[in-house]
Design an enzyme around this catalytic site. Structure first.
Site, PDB file in Angstrom:
ATOM      1  N   ASP A 100     -12.015   7.639  32.611  1.00 48.30           N
ATOM      2  CA  ASP A 100     -13.229   8.317  32.141  1.00 48.30           C
ATOM      3  C   ASP A 100     -13.055   8.938  30.751  1.00 48.30           C
ATOM      4  O   ASP A 100     -13.799   9.834  30.360  1.00 48.30           O
ATOM      5  CB  ASP A 100     -13.687   9.364  33.166  1.00 48.30           C
ATOM      6  CG  ASP A 100     -12.629  10.424  33.396  1.00 48.30           C
ATOM      7  OD1 ASP A 100     -11.478  10.219  32.944  1.00 48.30           O
ATOM      8  OD2 ASP A 100     -12.952  11.455  34.011  1.00 48.30           O
ATOM      9  N   HIS A 132       0.413  -6.060   9.115  1.00 48.05           N
ATOM     10  CA  HIS A 132      -0.333  -5.042   9.870  1.00 48.05           C
ATOM     11  C   HIS A 132       0.567  -4.287  10.845  1.00 48.05           C
ATOM     12  O   HIS A 132       0.186  -3.998  11.979  1.00 48.05           O
ATOM     13  CB  HIS A 132      -1.519  -5.691  10.603  1.00 48.05           C
ATOM     14  CG  HIS A 132      -2.595  -6.153   9.664  1.00 48.05           C
ATOM     15  ND1 HIS A 132      -3.523  -7.101  10.002  1.00 48.05           N
ATOM     16  CD2 HIS A 132      -2.882  -5.801   8.396  1.00 48.05           C
ATOM     17  CE1 HIS A 132      -4.332  -7.320   8.964  1.00 48.05           C
ATOM     18  NE2 HIS A 132      -3.959  -6.534   7.985  1.00 48.05           N
ATOM     19  N   ASP A 164       0.846   2.187   4.076  1.00 44.38           N
ATOM     20  CA  ASP A 164      -0.534   1.787   3.785  1.00 44.38           C
ATOM     21  C   ASP A 164      -1.416   2.697   4.628  1.00 44.38           C
ATOM     22  O   ASP A 164      -1.488   2.538   5.846  1.00 44.38           O
ATOM     23  CB  ASP A 164      -0.720   0.311   4.155  1.00 44.38           C
ATOM     24  CG  ASP A 164      -2.107  -0.222   3.782  1.00 44.38           C
ATOM     25  OD1 ASP A 164      -3.007   0.595   3.517  1.00 44.38           O
ATOM     26  OD2 ASP A 164      -2.274  -1.459   3.773  1.00 44.38           O
ATOM     27  N   ASP A 209      -8.060   3.571   0.785  1.00 42.55           N
ATOM     28  CA  ASP A 209      -7.095   2.545   1.216  1.00 42.55           C
ATOM     29  C   ASP A 209      -5.995   2.459   0.161  1.00 42.55           C
ATOM     30  O   ASP A 209      -6.189   1.840  -0.880  1.00 42.55           O
ATOM     31  CB  ASP A 209      -7.845   1.207   1.373  1.00 42.55           C
ATOM     32  CG  ASP A 209      -6.979   0.101   1.944  1.00 42.55           C
ATOM     33  OD1 ASP A 209      -5.818   0.363   2.317  1.00 42.55           O
ATOM     34  OD2 ASP A 209      -7.477  -1.039   2.015  1.00 42.55           O
ATOM     35  N   HIS A 266      -1.566 -12.928   1.065  1.00 44.69           N
ATOM     36  CA  HIS A 266      -2.906 -12.352   1.229  1.00 44.69           C
ATOM     37  C   HIS A 266      -3.631 -12.259  -0.105  1.00 44.69           C
ATOM     38  O   HIS A 266      -3.053 -12.516  -1.158  1.00 44.69           O
ATOM     39  CB  HIS A 266      -2.839 -10.991   1.941  1.00 44.69           C
ATOM     40  CG  HIS A 266      -2.026  -9.947   1.226  1.00 44.69           C
ATOM     41  ND1 HIS A 266      -2.469  -9.282   0.109  1.00 44.69           N
ATOM     42  CD2 HIS A 266      -0.792  -9.438   1.485  1.00 44.69           C
ATOM     43  CE1 HIS A 266      -1.564  -8.401  -0.282  1.00 44.69           C
ATOM     44  NE2 HIS A 266      -0.518  -8.485   0.528  1.00 44.69           N
ATOM     45  N   HIS A 274     -10.271  -6.377  -1.550  1.00 45.02           N
ATOM     46  CA  HIS A 274     -11.476  -6.526  -0.733  1.00 45.02           C
ATOM     47  C   HIS A 274     -12.434  -5.426  -1.154  1.00 45.02           C
ATOM     48  O   HIS A 274     -12.020  -4.426  -1.746  1.00 45.02           O
ATOM     49  CB  HIS A 274     -11.140  -6.425   0.763  1.00 45.02           C
ATOM     50  CG  HIS A 274     -10.263  -5.244   1.111  1.00 45.02           C
ATOM     51  ND1 HIS A 274     -10.762  -3.985   1.301  1.00 45.02           N
ATOM     52  CD2 HIS A 274      -8.921  -5.127   1.258  1.00 45.02           C
ATOM     53  CE1 HIS A 274      -9.769  -3.152   1.577  1.00 45.02           C
ATOM     54  NE2 HIS A 274      -8.630  -3.818   1.550  1.00 45.02           N
ATOM     55  N   HIS A 297     -12.588  -2.854   5.131  1.00 44.33           N
ATOM     56  CA  HIS A 297     -12.899  -4.178   4.587  1.00 44.33           C
ATOM     57  C   HIS A 297     -14.416  -4.224   4.565  1.00 44.33           C
ATOM     58  O   HIS A 297     -15.062  -4.606   5.534  1.00 44.33           O
ATOM     59  CB  HIS A 297     -12.311  -5.290   5.456  1.00 44.33           C
ATOM     60  CG  HIS A 297     -10.808  -5.272   5.466  1.00 44.33           C
ATOM     61  ND1 HIS A 297     -10.057  -5.901   6.409  1.00 44.33           N
ATOM     62  CD2 HIS A 297      -9.923  -4.677   4.624  1.00 44.33           C
ATOM     63  CE1 HIS A 297      -8.757  -5.699   6.149  1.00 44.33           C
ATOM     64  NE2 HIS A 297      -8.660  -4.946   5.076  1.00 44.33           N
ATOM     65  N   GLU A 337      -4.409  -4.842  -4.461  1.00 42.49           N
ATOM     66  CA  GLU A 337      -3.230  -4.652  -3.618  1.00 42.49           C
ATOM     67  C   GLU A 337      -2.302  -5.859  -3.548  1.00 42.49           C
ATOM     68  O   GLU A 337      -2.074  -6.408  -2.473  1.00 42.49           O
ATOM     69  CB  GLU A 337      -3.669  -4.261  -2.205  1.00 42.49           C
ATOM     70  CG  GLU A 337      -4.757  -5.147  -1.600  1.00 42.49           C
ATOM     71  CD  GLU A 337      -5.085  -4.734  -0.165  1.00 42.49           C
ATOM     72  OE1 GLU A 337      -4.158  -4.596   0.647  1.00 42.49           O
ATOM     73  OE2 GLU A 337      -6.281  -4.537   0.132  1.00 42.49           O
ATOM     74  N   TYR A 397       6.612 -10.229  -0.238  1.00 45.88           N
ATOM     75  CA  TYR A 397       7.273 -10.034   1.057  1.00 45.88           C
ATOM     76  C   TYR A 397       8.321 -11.131   1.233  1.00 45.88           C
ATOM     77  O   TYR A 397       7.976 -12.315   1.279  1.00 45.88           O
ATOM     78  CB  TYR A 397       6.238 -10.093   2.191  1.00 45.88           C
ATOM     79  CG  TYR A 397       5.004  -9.256   1.886  1.00 45.88           C
ATOM     80  CD1 TYR A 397       4.956  -7.902   2.211  1.00 45.88           C
ATOM     81  CD2 TYR A 397       3.914  -9.825   1.220  1.00 45.88           C
ATOM     82  CE1 TYR A 397       3.839  -7.143   1.906  1.00 45.88           C
ATOM     83  CE2 TYR A 397       2.791  -9.066   0.899  1.00 45.88           C
ATOM     84  CZ  TYR A 397       2.752  -7.730   1.249  1.00 45.88           C
ATOM     85  OH  TYR A 397       1.648  -6.983   0.933  1.00 45.88           O
ATOM     86  N   ARG A 418       4.143  -3.599  -1.385  1.00 45.28           N
ATOM     87  CA  ARG A 418       2.723  -3.708  -1.732  1.00 45.28           C
ATOM     88  C   ARG A 418       2.353  -2.432  -2.481  1.00 45.28           C
ATOM     89  O   ARG A 418       2.858  -1.351  -2.145  1.00 45.28           O
ATOM     90  CB  ARG A 418       1.853  -3.882  -0.483  1.00 45.28           C
ATOM     91  CG  ARG A 418       0.370  -3.986  -0.763  1.00 45.28           C
ATOM     92  CD  ARG A 418      -0.478  -4.545   0.399  1.00 45.28           C
ATOM     93  NE  ARG A 418      -0.495  -3.711   1.589  1.00 45.28           N
ATOM     94  CZ  ARG A 418       0.173  -3.978   2.693  1.00 45.28           C
ATOM     95  NH1 ARG A 418       0.932  -5.057   2.781  1.00 45.28           N
ATOM     96  NH2 ARG A 418       0.099  -3.170   3.741  1.00 45.28           N
ATOM     97  N   GLU A 466      -1.232  -0.545  -3.717  1.00 42.55           N
ATOM     98  CA  GLU A 466      -2.679  -0.671  -3.528  1.00 42.55           C
ATOM     99  C   GLU A 466      -3.421   0.557  -4.033  1.00 42.55           C
ATOM    100  O   GLU A 466      -3.082   1.690  -3.674  1.00 42.55           O
ATOM    101  CB  GLU A 466      -2.990  -0.865  -2.032  1.00 42.55           C
ATOM    102  CG  GLU A 466      -4.479  -0.877  -1.713  1.00 42.55           C
ATOM    103  CD  GLU A 466      -4.772  -1.234  -0.260  1.00 42.55           C
ATOM    104  OE1 GLU A 466      -3.931  -0.904   0.612  1.00 42.55           O
ATOM    105  OE2 GLU A 466      -5.830  -1.829  -0.006  1.00 42.55           O
TER     106      GLU A 466
HETATM  107  N1  GLY Z   1      -5.137  -1.318   5.020  1.00 46.07           N
HETATM  108  C1  GLY Z   1      -5.814  -2.537   5.127  1.00 46.07           C
HETATM  109  C2  GLY Z   1      -5.814  -3.253   3.870  1.00 46.07           C
HETATM  110  O1  GLY Z   1      -5.103  -2.891   2.968  1.00 46.07           O
HETATM  111  O2  GLY Z   1      -6.530  -4.185   3.690  1.00 46.07           O
HETATM  112 MN    MN Z   2      -4.347  -0.963   2.709  1.00 42.40          MN
HETATM  113 MN    MN Z   3      -6.713  -2.870   1.498  1.00 41.20          MN
END
Ligand code: GLY
Ligand code: MN
Ligand code: MN
Length: 438
Positions: free
Chosen positions: A38, A242, A259, A270, A349, A353, A360, A383, A387, A405, A407
């Site tokens: 619940d 992720h 991140d 982000d 990647h 975005h 996103h 970003e 890797y 990374r 960003e």
């Molecule tokens: N944290 C998700 C991205 O960087 O797209």
């Molecule tokens: Mn991110």
């Molecule tokens: Mn991002």
């Protein structure tokens, strides 16, 4: 709600003005979702619904009807109920919907089956985002079928369904001054959180303990939740895009990739930073880091009105491929490697975005088959990363398990662009200086 209610009224007006005269738009609120037994997940309103309403309750339906005599904007919502409110807190009720949220008209959600078919009947076109909520899709069909069942008595069911998101998501792509103000603050809070994590980092600290430092900053500043689960990956965990397990000890000699961005008043930040657990980059870490940083700067230099969506990505890929060739991690001609996408095992990647109410965020990346041209008010992330898989036998061991990374969040301005998240260092010397002063 920090944004003025007039901002929401203005958005409803703007959407109403784009709708054809004899039409209706229907949007459901987010449903409550069960976490276990619940216990519910903390409720978070659906972004499109909130964008048009500022209304954060579940069990609500927003209806827009251009030219309706008794009011163009209508909200169905839970009725006030002192007993329920004693347990679960304040409810606006239909009264609050009109007085506080400035809807023209409001009804209890309990009577929607009686009222909504009457509002749909006779309208030619229904604006509705289908396929997001199967249960609500079925309700919409039921309401339509109520009208269809009465055609012999002269009822007129709608002839056309139109994707509402097509209009709404284009509106959301262009951020207003009020939205940018919130996003700037979300960026600042998130930057402070990253600085705090850098200062708290030591060998032996657990990844979740750095996550705790980040969360602390978010909540102290009034953000009630991260915009997405925070990623804190030490060493090779930084290569898992992720990674949210966040339960390993940070090791001397490793990098840590964080991140994390807060959600503030329904807007996301982000940010990613990657820094040495010890406070000092190794030769290999510094070499790769500098490539990613140069790639990020080259990408940001490609953000301005008139540039298109893919320009920053193309710039980043070029710098990364050249850098990896220089280090001997990729072999061959830069143009050829790019054409054959041979860099993708190290950079798999995209460079960014759209960013907004959703991390996103919504908005088309191509228009008429062509990359979208950037315009003032659009907000995006930049970003790039590199890797090197810990199990990649094709690269010398000294490079393996390094994940990097960097960003930032960037808004397109009239002149070029502005970084919303530059209050956290990213130059090697700046990071080492900040960490040396711990
Ligand atoms: N944290 C998700 C991205 O960087 O797209
Ligand atoms: Mn991110
Ligand atoms: Mn991002």
């Amino acid at each position: 709600m920090s944004m003025s209610i007039d901002e929401f009224v203005k958005r409803r007006r703007a959407l109403l003005d784009q709708m054809t005269p004899n039409s209706i738009a229907i949007l459901p609120s987010a449903p409550e979702r069960t976490r276990n037994r619940d216990v519910h997940y903390p409720f978070r309103q659906e972004s499109d619904f909130y964008y048009l309403s500022g209304f954060a309750e579940s069990d609500a339906v927003l209806v827009l009807i251009p030219g309706r005599e008794h009011g163009e904007s209508v909200l169905f919502c839970k009725e006030k109920d002192p007993k329920k409110e004693l347990w679960d807190g304040y409810l606006a009720g239909p009264e609050g919907a009109t007085t506080d949220f400035k809807f023209d008209d409001a009804f209890p959600i309990s009577v929607i089956d009686d009222i909504l078919p009457g509002l749909i009947e006779g309208r030619e076109k229904v604006y509705y985002s289908m396929g997001l909520d199967a249960q609500f899709d079925a309700h919409v069909m039921e309401w339509i079928n109520v009208i269809r069942s009465k055609v012999r008595s002269g009822a007129h069911p709608p002839g056309e369904f139109v994707a509402l998101e097509h209009y709404l998501h284009d509106m959301r792509l262009y951020k207003s001054a009020a939205e940018l103000k919130v996003m700037e603050r979300a960026g600042k809070i998130s930057a402070e959180a990253h600085v705090r994590a850098m200062k708290a980092c030591r060998p032996g600290v657990m990844e979740y303990q750095l996550e705790a430092e980040i969360t602390h900053c978010f909540m102290q500043a009034g953000s009630r939740a991260p915009a997405y689960p925070s990623i804190v990956g030490g060493g090779a965990n930084g290569c898992v895009l992720h990674y949210i397990t966040n339960n390993a000890a940070l090791k001397d000699g490793d990098l840590v990739l964080i991140d994390a961005g807060c959600e503030l008043d329904y807007y996301a930040a982000d940010i990613t930073r990657t820094f040495p657990v010890s406070g000092i980059f190794s030769t290999e870490q510094a070499a790769l880091y500098q490539i990613v940083l140069d790639a990020q700067k080259s990408a940001i230099a490609e953000i301005a009105p008139g540039k298109h969506w893919n320009h920053p990505h193309e710039a980043a890929v070029k710098v990364i491929v050249q850098g990896l060739v220089d280090l001997g991690l990729l072999q061959g001609d830069v143009e050829e490697i790019i054409a054959k996408e041979d860099y993708k095992k190290f950079y798999m990647h995209r460079t960014g975005h759209w960013l907004g109410m959703d991390v996103h965020d919504v908005g088309d990346y191509k228009v008429g088959g062509e990359w979208r041209v950037l315009e003032p008010g659009m907000v995006m992330t930049v970003e790039p990363g590199i890797y090197i898989s810990p199990s990649d036998q094709d690269v010398p061991e000294k490079w393996r398990g390094i994940g990097i990374r960097i960003e930032d969040d960037v808004v397109v301005t009239k002149q070029g662009c502005r970084i919303l998240t530059d209050a956290v260092p990213k130059e090697i010397a700046e990071i080492e200086a900040l960490m040396a002063a711990r």
